[in-house]
Design an enzyme around this catalytic site. Structure first.
Site, PDB file in Angstrom:
ATOM      1  N   ALA A   9       3.238 -10.432  26.032  1.00 33.47           N
ATOM      2  CA  ALA A   9       4.572 -10.865  26.440  1.00 33.47           C
ATOM      3  C   ALA A   9       5.128 -11.919  25.495  1.00 33.47           C
ATOM      4  CB  ALA A   9       4.528 -11.433  27.855  1.00 33.47           C
ATOM      5  N   CYS A  10       6.400 -11.762  25.175  1.00 33.35           N
ATOM      6  CA  CYS A  10       7.138 -12.786  24.437  1.00 33.35           C
ATOM      7  C   CYS A  10       8.542 -12.848  25.037  1.00 33.35           C
ATOM      8  CB  CYS A  10       7.145 -12.508  22.932  1.00 33.35           C
ATOM      9  SG  CYS A  10       8.109 -11.103  22.385  1.00 33.35           S
ATOM     10  N   PRO A  11       9.339 -13.843  24.669  1.00 34.51           N
ATOM     11  CA  PRO A  11      10.648 -13.997  25.309  1.00 34.51           C
ATOM     12  C   PRO A  11      11.514 -12.732  25.279  1.00 34.51           C
ATOM     13  CG  PRO A  11      10.162 -15.946  24.025  1.00 34.51           C
ATOM     14  CD  PRO A  11       9.084 -14.943  23.714  1.00 34.51           C
ATOM     15  N   THR A  17       5.468  -8.653  20.774  1.00 34.96           N
ATOM     16  CA  THR A  17       4.810  -8.058  21.935  1.00 34.96           C
ATOM     17  C   THR A  17       4.165  -6.734  21.544  1.00 34.96           C
ATOM     18  OG1 THR A  17       6.311  -9.113  23.502  1.00 34.96           O
ATOM     19  CG2 THR A  17       5.198  -7.108  24.254  1.00 34.96           C
TER      20      THR A  17
END
Length: 101
Positions: A9-11, A17
């Site tokens: 997960a990333c923003p 990701t």
């Protein structure tokens, strides 16, 4: 055969990701392990891990730059959970998997 599940997960849930997910999948296959990867980002959860996959996993990896959504699914399995950065997943998945399985 050992089983691994991962949450990446990333923003935004885009480049890093998927790079981390690909690296984890590649490392697990190289080590002859079964792998399932869930991705999270601005668009929500993709390829959500099933309860049985989480229960049966020998290792749970969180490769993240943000807080994982729906962490309650993993509450009973903290002893199998390893948290790493996306950079670690991209660059060093094979070593991390070997050291934790």
């Amino acid at each position: 055969m050992k089983k691994i599940v991962a949450v990446c997960a990333c923003p935004m849930g885009v480049a890093h990701t998927y790079m981390a997910a690909d690296a984890i999948e590649e490392a697990a296959k190289k080590l002859n392990m079964k792998v399932s990867v869930e991705t999270q980002g601005a668009g929500g959860i993709e390829d959500k891990l099933k309860t049985k996959e989480i229960q049966d996993a020998d290792l749970i990896l969180f490769a993240t730059a943000v807080k994982v959504s729906q962490t309650e699914r993993f509450e009973d399995y903290k002893e199998k959970l390893v948290e790493i950065t996306l950079k670690e997943a991209i660059n060093d998945s094979e070593r991390i998997i070997q050291e934790n399985t």
